[in-house]
Design an enzyme around this catalytic site. Structure first.
Site, PDB file in Angstrom:
ATOM      1  N   ASP A  74      -5.841   1.215  -3.371  1.00  0.00           N
ATOM      2  CA  ASP A  74      -4.518   0.636  -3.169  1.00  0.00           C
ATOM      3  C   ASP A  74      -3.574   1.686  -2.587  1.00  0.00           C
ATOM      4  O   ASP A  74      -3.532   2.835  -3.054  1.00  0.00           O
ATOM      5  CB  ASP A  74      -3.987   0.134  -4.518  1.00  0.00           C
ATOM      6  CG  ASP A  74      -2.650  -0.548  -4.411  1.00  0.00           C
ATOM      7  OD1 ASP A  74      -2.573  -1.587  -3.731  1.00  0.00           O
ATOM      8  OD2 ASP A  74      -1.676  -0.048  -5.006  1.00  0.00           O
ATOM      9  N   GLU A  97      -6.559   0.792   1.789  1.00  0.00           N
ATOM     10  CA  GLU A  97      -5.375   0.056   2.222  1.00  0.00           C
ATOM     11  C   GLU A  97      -4.517   1.103   2.927  1.00  0.00           C
ATOM     12  O   GLU A  97      -3.825   1.882   2.286  1.00  0.00           O
ATOM     13  CB  GLU A  97      -4.632  -0.555   1.034  1.00  0.00           C
ATOM     14  CG  GLU A  97      -3.468  -1.432   1.456  1.00  0.00           C
ATOM     15  CD  GLU A  97      -2.712  -2.019   0.267  1.00  0.00           C
ATOM     16  OE1 GLU A  97      -2.230  -3.167   0.379  1.00  0.00           O
ATOM     17  OE2 GLU A  97      -2.596  -1.334  -0.768  1.00  0.00           O
TER      18      GLU A  97
END
Length: 761
Positions: free
Chosen positions: A387, A443
């Site tokens: 993330d 990401e």
């Protein structure tokens, strides 16, 4: 608290014996825990003794000075070793080692389950700064009866937020290296190009009553439904955060729904070595130890069905927030090392969540690598999705190039948070021998404005969530001008992003929808977000969704609008499955799950996010069937999972006439043929116009084109599988067009044709 386990366990039975590894667990309940939600009382003798500084002595005038010894301990205590970090069984005891460089004192707290229920510390062992400290590492070795013992630390030192220190000796904090013991099976090691990923939430997958599972909302509940994923053609699940996280981060009454807001998504980690206990059917029973058994059972059962397991991990920030946040672990151990701090102790907030993990600091990056190694070697997970991964490329506070790279760098003017061209952490992960072959997905952006899509330092190992693929496909399919050329790039695996840097199509993880944003059904149902249920006056969530409601806003619409919406969902799914790269499906999209137009459901542990198994059954003969057939088709085709970008020898572009593609600004038609060693050749076309079109097909002497997929047709004729009733009659309806090498495409439709020998047609 963490647990010292002296058992190994494997579902469904427990086999008791001495462990060769420590098993650690955060113990959480519905009441405050020691040092977590209230300030602990001063330590008394009844707390287990040893509360003062190490080596404290007293004298009297009546006799020579003597050392006052504590009451007889149940454990034998010695110096211990500074490595490895964490709690490690050896030589009939357990070695403890923890980094806390700025602490002036450290105390190991041992707690039995019985004492934990009474909020008591069983025994406190003060660590001597001379004998129990090497460099910045505190260590101690204990032997004795450690069965089911929980542990934590108390650290003392400066409480000076402006200097970056948050020491508080009244709080018991988690060991950042707390982890469990486990035994399990082997990873599957699928090539990235062959993956079909399914992003999912452990609790949300089976929590709804319609799941009819024995243990809804748990790891074991997910196991009960793995066959659904197998039927869908999934060979890799990407689990939203399953590390122990703070569910109460957003806790508060939601007057809109009449329930309470919780941290449902899980992007608020407390401990990176512990699985989320509340996803375990056993909860805190057996000191929470059963959670690890359920996770490894899940991994084992997924592997048995040919499904890999990827974890969504959050190394960009933690649950401790900014200077007003709780002291749970890292902040209590060494705040200035674990977090990016400004000169006066303020927290940099590149994560948008209050703090930023100091990823490229030597201690922190080693911690992250050790954590990843643990989940690979002990849990046998197959990979990780990182993330806000761009934070892991930023320079640290306390930056020192000689410390990071081993020598000074001429002209080094890097400041805290500067993007690094060769980030030490990414280098370590990419070249670590233990992590070799593990799936690594970035990401490639963060909340601080750093956007590295196509430029993330990959060392040949990393894939990326391709947000540009999502945006381009959404724009084209809904009929926006100017995206035909961009769609062609997406269909080829985004070589415009990855080819120049030596990448491959599988570096692109393609997706239309994910947990963050509209579901597939909402993408074709709403022009605007409808987030009032979040209690933030519809001010949260993304405003630019590239969605189209097909003519009417909301679920209640005319029959013609609802038919068009189903067609558009099929168009999106066809595009995803025929694109080079790695397709990712979001949980529930296979049956058309709706969140009522809410594109930011982070706080809803309720029906909004729960997979509706009753709705899935209703759609089994419709969209779910279509999805299953499309994933199967992709896996059958050699040409739809290429290891290299397609060349002109394999792929040819077409327009309404063969070999004449239209890349103009107003073009809404894209078609191509793809040579396939299994299916001979595929003809795939997308008409995103509001007008129907007659398409001339490329001639192949001795062969003819046969229909397979037409999204404009009602089910089951949208996919002409061999079991479709009256399939031959349906095929004959196309015959007069195909005999003339033509195909009529309705507006907003996609087709797939297969090349068949004339004698076989």
């Amino acid at each position: 608290m963490e647990q010292l386990a002296t058992t190994w366990s494997s579902p469904p039975k427990l086999h008791h014996r001495f462990a060769s590894n420590a098993s650690l667990q955060n113990r959480r309940s519905d009441r405050p825990l020691l040092g977590f939600r209230r300030r602990a009382a001063p330590v008394k003798a009844s707390d287990g003794g040893g509360g003062g500084a190490a080596g404290t002595t007293t004298t009297t005038t009546e006799a020579p000075a003597v050392e006052r010894r504590p009451k007889l301990r149940r454990f034998h205590v010695s110096e211990g070793r500074p490595s490895p970090f964490g709690a490690t069984p050896r030589d009939g005891g357990v070695n403890f080692a923890v980094y806390a460089g700025n602490a002036v004192s450290a105390t190991l707290c041992l707690i039995t389950p019985a004492d934990l229920e009474q909020d008591k510390v069983t025994e406190q062992i003060p660590l001597d700064a001379v004998n129990n400290k090497t460099g910045n590492v505190w260590h101690v070795f204990i032997s004795g009866d450690v069965k089911d013992i929980l542990y934590g630390y108390k650290f003392d030192g400066k409480f000076s937020p402006e200097e970056g220190h948050y020491y508080d000796a009244s709080k018991i904090v988690l060991d950042p290296y707390a982890k469990f013991n486990w035994e399990g099976d082997l990873p599957l090691h699928y090539p990235e190009k062959d993956l079909i990923i399914y992003e999912m939430h452990v609790r949300g997958f089976t929590r709804h009553e319609s799941s009819m599972t024995e243990l809804p909302g748990t790891y074991l509940g997910l196991v009960e439904k793995l066959d659904h994923l197998k039927e869908l053609g999934i060979n890799c699940i990407e689990l939203m955060p399953c590390h122990e996280f703070n569910e109460l981060e957003y806790f508060g009454y939601n007057s809109v729904l009449g329930d309470y807001k919780l941290n449902y998504w899980g992007y608020s980690t407390i401990n990176f070595f512990s699985p989320m206990i509340r996803y375990s059917s056993a909860g805190t029973r057996n000191c929470g130890r059963d959670a690890i058994n359920e996770v490894k059972f899940l991994v084992k059962e997924a592997h048995r069905r040919g499904i890999e397991v990827i974890m969504d991990v959050v190394f960009n920030h933690t649950a401790e927030g900014n200077e007003k946040g709780p002291i749970l672990s890292f902040r209590g151990a060494d705040n200035s090392v674990y977090y990016m701090l400004a000169p006066k102790g303020e927290f940099y907030n590149y994560s948008g969540c209050g703090n930023t993990f100091n990823c490229n600091h030597p201690v922190v990056r080693q911690f992250i690598v050790d954590c990843l190694r643990y989940w690979v070697t002990e849990m046998h997970v197959d990979g990780f999705r990182f993330d806000l991964a761009s934070i892991m490329t930023r320079g640290t506070s306390l930056w020192d190039s000689s410390n990071v790279y081993g020598s000074l760098i001429e002209g080094d003017l890097l400041t805290t948070g500067t993007p690094l061209p060769s980030p030490p952490l990414i280098n370590m992960i990419s070249n670590d021998p233990i992590l070799h072959g593990v799936k690594l997905i970035a990401e490639a952006w963060d909340a601080g404005g750093l956007y590295q899509l196509g430029m993330f330092p990959h060392w040949g190992n990393w894939s990326e969530w391709n947000g540009k693929y999502r945006d381009t496909v959404r724009q084209f399919i809904k009929g926006t001008d100017g995206f035909s050329g961009a769609l062609a790039e997406c269909l080829c695996g985004s070589p415009n992003l990855y080819q120049k840097g030596g990448g491959r199509p599988w570096n692109s993880v393609n997706f239309i929808c994910s947990h963050d944003g509209f579901t597939l059904a909402d993408l074709v149902t709403y022009n605007n977000k409808h987030n009032l249920a979040n209690g933030e006056d519809n001010k949260d969530g993304e405003n630019h969704n590239n969605s189209w409601n097909c003519g009417q806003e909301g679920e209640f619409a005319s029959i013609s609008v609802r038919k068009l919406r189903k067609r558009q969902m099929r168009n999106f799914f066809v595009c995803l499955m025929v694109s080079q790269g790695v397709p990712m499906i979001y949980m529930g999209d296979e049956y058309g799950h709706t969140k009522g137009g809410n594109n930011n459901t982070y706080c809803h542990d309720n029906y909004i996010n729960y997979f509706r198994w009753d709705k899935k059954e209703e759609s089994s003969s419709d969209f779910f069937r279509f999805c299953c057939l499309m994933t199967k088709f992709r896996q059958e085709c050699e040409s739809l999972g290429l290891n290299d970008f397609p060349t002109a020898g394999r792929l040819q572009w077409h327009g309404l006439a063969p070999g004449v593609p239209d890349w103009s600004e107003t073009s809404r038609f894209v078609a191509f043929t793809l040579v396939d060693s299994v299916k001979r050749e595929l003809y795939i076309a997308f008409n995103a116009s509001h007008l129907p079109m007659n398409v001339s097909l490329p001639e192949r002497p001795g062969y003819r084109w046969e229909p397979l997929v037409d999204t404009s047709k009602p089910p089951p004729f949208d996919f002409l599988s061999s079991d479709v009733p009256q399939r031959d009659i349906a095929v004959k309806q196309y015959a007069h067009f195909l005999d003339a090498n033509l195909y009529p495409m309705l507006s907003y439709s996609s087709i797939i044709l297969l090349l068949a020998a004339v004698e076989d047609a």
